[in-house]
Enzyme design. Structure first.
Site, PDB file in Angstrom:
ATOM      1  N   LYS A  32       1.802   8.629  -3.965  1.00 18.96           N
ATOM      2  CA  LYS A  32       1.325   6.811  -4.087  1.00 18.96           C
ATOM      3  C   LYS A  32       0.115   6.967  -3.798  1.00 18.96           C
ATOM      4  O   LYS A  32      -0.675   7.376  -3.055  1.00 18.96           O
ATOM      5  CB  LYS A  32       2.235   5.886  -3.288  1.00 18.96           C
ATOM      6  CG  LYS A  32       1.693   5.322  -2.152  1.00 18.96           C
ATOM      7  CD  LYS A  32       2.407   4.537  -1.061  1.00 18.96           C
ATOM      8  CE  LYS A  32       1.956   3.257  -0.994  1.00 18.96           C
ATOM      9  NZ  LYS A  32       1.011   2.814   0.086  1.00 18.96           N
TER      10      LYS A  32
ATOM     11  N   TYR B 216      -4.261   9.440   0.158  1.00 20.22           N
ATOM     12  CA  TYR B 216      -5.629   8.201  -0.463  1.00 20.22           C
ATOM     13  C   TYR B 216      -6.505   9.323  -0.012  1.00 20.22           C
ATOM     14  O   TYR B 216      -6.929   9.433   1.448  1.00 20.22           O
ATOM     15  CB  TYR B 216      -5.184   7.300   1.385  1.00 20.22           C
ATOM     16  CG  TYR B 216      -3.815   6.628   0.625  1.00 20.22           C
ATOM     17  CD1 TYR B 216      -3.284   6.066  -0.807  1.00 20.22           C
ATOM     18  CD2 TYR B 216      -4.262   5.446   1.672  1.00 20.22           C
ATOM     19  CE1 TYR B 216      -2.738   5.608  -0.866  1.00 20.22           C
ATOM     20  CE2 TYR B 216      -2.681   4.948   1.555  1.00 20.22           C
ATOM     21  CZ  TYR B 216      -2.166   4.918  -0.244  1.00 20.22           C
ATOM     22  OH  TYR B 216      -1.392   3.662  -0.716  1.00 20.22           O
TER      23      TYR B 216
END
Lengths: 263, 263, 263, 263, 263
Positions: D179, D148
């Protein structure tokens, strides 16, 4: 989560933790001037032999010196971190005592303060991790988290969402019990207890209040599903600590109301 | 707390610690210009063989070089941390000597300065923890804390509540003796001693003063329940260190008053 | 303090340390443009075989590559820390070489720079502690401290009180020899030597000066009780390094004056 | 990269990771007020037994307490780091759980958040290194990176180049799966998947959206070559988590479109 | 310094290092948009099988996944540190890969970036020390330093004195080869090579330039005594990497000029 047993922090799933590390956290002149004899830890250990008390939370130096005489009569909750209030900056509490040494001195459980919301939160979580994993993996020893959101980004540290966050954090990062401030109402306490799922939650006693106010908040905590109380000044700053412990025993372990107890 | 014994820091429960790390803390030109021969540690070790002296506190380099010739006659209090006064910033004192090496060199006890109130307090508590646990667990060696509240948040570092806080911190985080500044009166010293419960407290000697003023403050400390004195400049900056040690012996170990001693 | 022996840093208690880490500390263009061939460490190692030189101080990479060919003829003083002059901020010198690896490569002694007075002083003392204890306890290897007070709080870093502080710090925290800047006069150097008690003190050679000025300052150091000289540029920036080493040999080891030597 | 197997995070090379650490990351009042029963981790573990779910990602405390009852039916993705949203400053996520303890509790894989772009990026990479090497070398356990990008230098953290950078970083520093947030279009997702070469990429579910919008984005991810989805609130904040899991199963494992699924 | 051998980084004392960690350092959208197929590391490994290439430098994740298929045909230079360009602050590059794990995966040498001149220089030197000593002492593995002066105090990072400083630092703190930027002229490169004494120096390829400009600078490096080239984008961003490698082979290994090569 290690299920707490009677030999450690709880009795019948409920807890009355007597705490005395105020000499470190606030200083003798702040908290002991009205009760100077209490500066002698022996007085506190004597108080902790009361049936209502499930364990006593103290710092290392006090435990090292006085616990050996009381290890048959008192369960020791080794409070591993702590700091004075003399310095400035974002809240942080250093580890003054290792888990290994606490276990060696006969601790039944360990206690650790975590200031979520402090700009040092991430360091405190890592400190807590080391303590928790050491206690669980090496000694099967439960860990009680003093879960106190506090810091630059937090103004009101007892509002409902904050206290619920506090209990949830304790559950998520691996505490076996959380000690939190009273969020002001039974409803808010219920939300905090629910947020902790199966992990027991106790209220922090705070500064000395009237018998009725104090016992009423404890009653509310028990009604909200809380597991009990961790208390210091509200017991040992009183003229008769025995009396208030008798009363607390009724509210916590015998389902009495504050009104019934004070009748 | 490890009970102090005569072979370490005390005699009959009382202590006269001779200290000489001022070359590191203040520099030779500040403290030794009037007594240049004292720059030679041998002079200090000779002085420390005086009967009144229960132990000598020095830094590693000095102990390494000179202690082997005096280990029969002098008890060594290994002062593990220390710093110069040349830099700027919040007080902190680095560990210059490990407990293991101090033990290897024959130390009877270790000494450690903690600046509670410094914004580095939390780091110093953790440094102290390592030292204390290593000394206690591996070597049964007592730890004397130079407990000196100091830093951004502390203006007057000798007021009553500060010195009482200093002795209490030492007790709570595990010192076996605290060395603190004189809080200005016998009454304040009594409060500091009471705050330490069973842990002995000694006064820090400070800069050189008149015989009468110096001995009077020592007398007040003993009257207040203090365990004695840790002294440097007030002994070795004098023309006749022997004479003042004779006098201190009377006040500390023989219950003499300053007046009686100076008659 | 480990007594220095002839096989390490001194001969007859005196030292002439040849140093060459200027490529790291100042860069090739600053110090080597007038003597480019000297960039090849072999030239320096050859120079270090001169009888007057008691040991050679270089960084790890240079020692690793070139020392194996000279280990019979040169004593190696492993300079463990060092930094470029490209960055900004309070002085600090990182450890580029472990004691273990220095010992493995055949070092006779280790050297370490400490910037007392830097706001990183406390970190440097702890770095020094690790080096000193490792060298003394594991390898009986002496430690030479480049003791250079420097930083935000220090304006004139060669005044008498500063240089005396520098030698005293080295003694107190456990060096076996201190290398300091020349404080400007024989009297000041005497005070610095006295402050070091039994620990030998050598002068740092500094940037290239005239033969007479250079030898006169060395003479003053010897007269002041100093143990000798650590020199780099003042030797290898000269057209004839042999000649100046011959001269230094007379001043340091044969009690000659600068005048006598240059006659 | 450790090839993922059915017993760990994927089935037929595809993944539907159910995640529940929102109590830690956002707090109970933010994410659970509409679904309070979900505060009980048992509800989540029950949901995770759905056939579509390939593994469940939770924090240590939740895994310790509830996973033992579900280890036959649920694959555990131990989410090792995490933090509250109460503090201020550049993003960083502390390690609350060691790889060793995760393995001991039966974890099938570990998950770790890395905020590239944070001014703490370099520390997080080093934390990640330790986790990755421990997991791979000691336990053959795959590592899923929550990649992220976030911090002072990053405004829009879902633009195409950022998400592609996120997957690439994961590949380069050794993740086995990344992810990432949805970059807004199938084309952008394709670029992110291509940037990851052979390493599988899953989309992060994000906050609750409509069934159609949610399933359409999952469809786009699968079309773009993505390996599936990691989802929390978009499942357990719904009245009927089963229904949405049935739908996701079709889109992820049976190549159905959002339209087909909702028909 | 460990002499480099043909099985590691060089052939006949010369090196053509192919590097591909730009996905981490710059991101896929910056460097790969014109050559998207190159995002697949297999393409790079294939290219690295060209005879001219002496070794391939990649990050851990790429090596872990793709090197096992190429370990007979490619020498692996494990690039141990690296960072994204997303964050702000003084240059620093974290260690993403331990020496031990690089050795375990079959690395022939390790590579490490050091930003001398950064205010984090001292930390990077200590990181480098650990890497260098581990590689040399445990694995006899050479260490190539990406020596890139950069930071607050450095404006022009390719001027002659800076690049010479860069190679010298590499020599002094223990690199076996330095990779530096081209300082703009053959003369400046000669000074940089001379400053490195016996340690080989290679030029960093930089961003894509014309065939002639590129080969001319390589020719100048070889004429200046350089050992060769480390190149990434200037090879794999071209339509025909083979062709430029053929040309580089002539200039580096066969003493051809740029003109001769392009005839």
């Amino acid at each position: 989560m290690i299920p707490l047993t009677d030999s450690q922090v709880t009795r019948d799933g409920k807890a009355l933790i007597l705490a005395m590390d105020h000499g470190l956290e606030h200083g003798p002149s702040a908290d002991f001037s009205s009760v100077p004899d209490t500066l002698n830890p022996e007085k506190i250990f004597e108080t902790a032999t009361h049936d209502a008390v499930t364990c006593l939370a103290v710092q290392k130096g006090v435990a090292e010196t006085y616990y050996p005489s009381y290890d048959d009569d008192v369960n020791l909750l080794a409070k591993l971190n702590g700091t004075s209030n003399l310095w400035m900056g974002e809240p942080y509490s250093p580890k003054n005592w290792t888990v290994d040494y606490a276990a060696e001195l006969g601790a039944d459980a360990v206690g650790y303060t975590v200031y979520s919301g402090s700009n040092h939160e991430t360091k405190m979580y890592e400190d807590f991790r080391d303590v928790q994993e050491r206690a669980h993996r090496e000694y099967d020893m439960p860990v009680v988290m003093w879960s106190y959101p506090r810091g630059q980004g937090l103004k009101n540290d007892t509002k409902e969402s904050t206290i619920a966050y506090a209990t949830r954090i304790a559950l998520e990062i691996g505490a076996d019990m959380a000690k939190v401030k009273y969020p002001g109402s039974r409803e808010s306490m219920e939300w905090a207890v629910k947020s902790a799922a199966d992990m027991p939650v106790v209220m922090s006693g705070g500064s000395k209040t009237s018998d009725y106010d104090f016992l009423s908040s404890v009653e509310a905590v028990m009604d909200a599903g809380g597991a009990g109380l961790a208390v210091g000044r509200n017991v040992w700053q009183r003229d008769d600590p025995e009396a208030i412990l008798d009363a607390l025993e009724k509210v916590i372990f015998e389902d009495a109301t504050a009104d019934e107890t004070l009748e």
